[in-house]
Design a protein around this motif. Structure first.
Motif, mmCIF file in Angstrom:
data_model
loop_
_atom_site.group_PDB
_atom_site.id
_atom_site.type_symbol
_atom_site.label_atom_id
_atom_site.label_comp_id
_atom_site.label_asym_id
_atom_site.label_seq_id
_atom_site.Cartn_x
_atom_site.Cartn_y
_atom_site.Cartn_z
ATOM 1 N N ASN A 309 6.895 36.750 -13.006
ATOM 2 C CA ASN A 309 7.301 35.825 -14.055
ATOM 3 C C ASN A 309 6.632 36.199 -15.371
ATOM 4 O OD1 ASN A 309 8.832 33.504 -14.778
ATOM 5 N ND2 ASN A 309 6.940 32.303 -14.874
ATOM 6 N N GLN A 339 22.021 28.987 -11.774
ATOM 7 C CA GLN A 339 21.349 29.810 -12.775
ATOM 8 C C GLN A 339 20.120 30.487 -12.180
ATOM 9 O OE1 GLN A 339 20.548 27.806 -16.486
ATOM 10 N NE2 GLN A 339 18.942 29.259 -17.070
ATOM 11 N N ALA A 340 19.320 29.741 -11.406
ATOM 12 C CA ALA A 340 18.107 30.304 -10.811
ATOM 13 C C ALA A 340 18.433 31.445 -9.859
ATOM 14 C CB ALA A 340 17.330 29.210 -10.083
ATOM 15 N N ASP A 342 21.242 33.267 -9.761
ATOM 16 C CA ASP A 342 21.831 34.369 -10.507
ATOM 17 C C ASP A 342 20.732 35.211 -11.158
ATOM 18 O OD1 ASP A 342 23.850 35.950 -11.625
ATOM 19 O OD2 ASP A 342 23.998 34.705 -13.411
ATOM 20 N N GLU A 343 19.759 34.551 -11.768
ATOM 21 C CA GLU A 343 18.647 35.270 -12.390
ATOM 22 C C GLU A 343 17.822 36.022 -11.348
ATOM 23 O OE1 GLU A 343 16.402 32.377 -14.511
ATOM 24 O OE2 GLU A 343 17.887 32.103 -16.099
ATOM 25 N N ALA A 344 17.540 35.368 -10.218
ATOM 26 C CA ALA A 344 16.713 36.008 -9.187
ATOM 27 C C ALA A 344 17.380 37.267 -8.653
ATOM 28 C CB ALA A 344 16.439 35.026 -8.052
ATOM 29 N N GLN A 346 18.964 39.244 -10.323
ATOM 30 C CA GLN A 346 18.753 40.265 -11.353
ATOM 31 C C GLN A 346 17.266 40.551 -11.590
ATOM 32 O OE1 GLN A 346 21.344 39.551 -14.889
ATOM 33 N NE2 GLN A 346 22.150 37.836 -13.687
ATOM 34 N N ASP A 348 14.863 38.223 -12.216
ATOM 35 C CA ASP A 348 14.246 37.302 -13.174
ATOM 36 C C ASP A 348 13.953 35.970 -12.477
ATOM 37 O OD1 ASP A 348 13.480 35.664 -15.243
ATOM 38 O OD2 ASP A 348 15.353 35.819 -16.363
ATOM 39 N N THR A 350 12.581 33.177 -13.779
ATOM 40 C CA THR A 350 12.234 32.126 -14.742
ATOM 41 C C THR A 350 12.708 30.740 -14.298
ATOM 42 O OG1 THR A 350 12.346 33.717 -16.561
ATOM 43 C CG2 THR A 350 12.447 31.381 -17.140
ATOM 44 N N THR A 351 14.012 30.590 -14.048
ATOM 45 C CA THR A 351 14.539 29.266 -13.712
ATOM 46 C C THR A 351 14.095 28.821 -12.326
ATOM 47 O OG1 THR A 351 16.446 29.616 -15.164
ATOM 48 C CG2 THR A 351 16.639 27.874 -13.531
#
Length: 505
Positions: A309, A339-340, A342-344, A346, A348, A350-351
């Motif tokens: 993070n 969103q969380a 989708d980011e993970a 990739q 990421d 954060t969410t």
């Protein structure tokens, strides 16, 4: 669950809430004479106390502290303080309506002060003095204190060095649990043996009495249903209009509680996944089974290779699962889960960390409350430790078969095995004979307090009345279902008991 979802034998039943009203000028408070009928001589000093109310927060809010015995069985052994907030009725009050948001460990003062409209509907705000309180051990009351923020970060988020499921992994988690328990004992000024639901229910009767109410009117969510049912068991003659929303079954053993919740969250996760796939904006493809398999692969990947993070913390599978569970409490949170994830995918986190931090009461580098500490303190005293390898094996198999996505991240060493005081609670049915009608609300796909528990509690209670909300998410009142809301408010305002088995689509 907290601490990497490791404690399968304790109930996860927190409430998540937001919605902060604007502040306005205060107005003076009113007082009523305490109700001391039937109170024993050794408890009279507590029941006869005069409350000193001061304006707090927005218009109509005032706050006070109530002094309660540390040990209800030995009132001379010491005292604790209970923080209480009141929002005064907008019309001539019908009396007080006590509320509890769940947990155990959630702040009732914070709920009413910051989220009054979320806690209760406008009709109740108009007609009742709405009361929030921090139970013993919680928040602004005499509180359980364990770790500082840095140590709590390590306890809740750090990733074990040993492979999941290995003997070394078990030993590492047990060592962490021991350090946490030792810190709680060292920093809580001797209150840990008395942080129990029975004592909290007795505190609630004291609050009722010093407010001047001859009976308790009560709206309890999640764990608050266990608190309310316990009150009705102890004080049936003082039970007024009680509403228990998102019920815990008091007869279910701790191991079975963990298994039922695992299956409940798996079911809610599948419902989310179907909604995600139908939205056309989902990071997964194919059928629900395909998407769940891909989510399982994501969790396994993060378990092998945690994601870094922006603040330097590493997101492992346990913290990702905590974030997933946080979002499953309410269908309104499903877009954040998308969103969380989708980011993970990739790389990421954060969410995912935003969701996990929200669940754990963390903001910035600090913790906004002591809900994690109080959660553990209550459950370790309320639930008998179960040490039956055969039963544990059967529960593990049940979770693996019924919740295959969640199962790898659910079980682990029971943190209560190293708690410094033996549990005093027992598990058993509550009938509350003589308490009169009690409303129990169950939501059909509630992951945290599965619907079957509401059915069971309504059946146990001598005059239990079940209301069913058909839908997703945790708890049922004040969630936009007018059928549920009208039934609850007719009961609390006009003493109209709905038909048992009312089903609200």
């Amino acid at each position: 669950m907290i601490a990497g979802l490791a404690a399968a034998s304790v109930a996860l039943s927190g409430c998540l809430y937001a919605m902060i009203p604007e502040e306005a000028a205060p107005r003076p408070s009113s007082t009523n004479a305490p109700d001391t009928e039937g109170v024993s001589a050794d408890l009279l000093p507590f029941y006869e106390q005069t409350l000193d109310w001061t304006s707090c927060g927005s218009v109509g809010f005032d706050c006070t502290m109530v002094t309660a015995p540390l040990d209800w069985e030995n009132p001379s052994a010491g005292e604790i303080e209970l923080s209480v907030i009141r929002h005064q009725a907008e019309q001539t009050p019908m009396g007080s309506l006590l509320t509890n948001p769940g947990g155990p460990g959630a702040s009732g003062v914070e709920l009413i002060r910051d989220s009054l409209d979320f806690a209760v509907g406008s009709a109740l705000i108009e007609n009742y003095d709405v009361i929030g309180f921090d139970p013993r051990g919680v928040g602004e009351s005499t509180a359980v204190t364990c770790f500082d923020a840095a140590a709590m970060d390590d306890y809740l988020y750090s990733i074990p060095a040993s492979p999941r499921g290995s003997a070394e992994w078990e030993a590492e988690l047990t060592e962490r649990n021991q350090a946490f328990a030792d810190a709680c004992d060292a920093n809580s000024n001797g209150i840990l043996p008395y942080i129990t639901t029975i004592n909290s229910a007795r505190d609630m009767d004291l609050i009722r009495a010093v407010l001047g109410d001859t009976q308790l009117n009560y709206l309890g969510y999640s764990y608050g249903t266990f608190l309310g049912a316990t009150y009705a068991k102890l004080y049936p003659e003082k039970a007024g209009r009680l509403v228990l929303d998102g019920a815990i079954d008091p007869a279910v053993p701790g191991l079975e509680v963990g298994a039922t919740q695992a299956l409940g969250f798996e079911s809610a996760l599948r419902a989310y996944m179907q909604d995600c796939l139908d939205s056309g904006d989902c990071p997964f493809n194919g059928s629900v089974d395909d998407a769940m398999a891909d989510l399982g692969a994501l969790l396994a990947s993060v378990d092998r290779t945690p994601l870094k993070n922006g603040d330097g913390r590493m997101l492992g599978a346990d913290s990702l699962m905590t974030g997933i569970i946080a979002a499953l409490y309410s269908q309104d949170s499903w877009p954040y889960l998308t969103q969380a994830l989708d980011e993970a995918l990739q790389g990421d986190p954060t969410t995912a960390f935003v969701l996990a931090d929200f669940y754990n009461g963390r903001e910035g580098n600090a913790y906004l409350d002591n809900s994690s500490e109080a959660f553990r303190a209550y459950n370790c005293m309320d639930y008998p430790v179960e040490d039956d390898p055969a039963a544990e094996a059967a529960i593990t198999q049940k979770i693996e078969e019924g919740a295959p996505t969640i199962a790898p991240y659910w079980n682990g060493p029971d943190s209560c095995e190293v708690w410094p005081y033996p549990p005093t609670g027992t598990r058993g049915e509550i009938t509350a004979e003589g308490a009169g009608p009690i409303l129990v609300i169950g939501t059909t796909n509630d992951p945290a307090t599965p619907y079957e528990w509401s059915e069971s509690l309504a059946d146990q209670l001598e005059e239990g009345v079940l209301i069913t909300r058909v839908g997703e998410g945790h708890t049922g009142y004040n969630k936009g279902n007018s059928c549920v809301d009208d039934a609850v408010e007719a009961f609390l305002l006009d003493d109209v008991v709905p038909e048992d088995g009312l089903r609200c689509e």
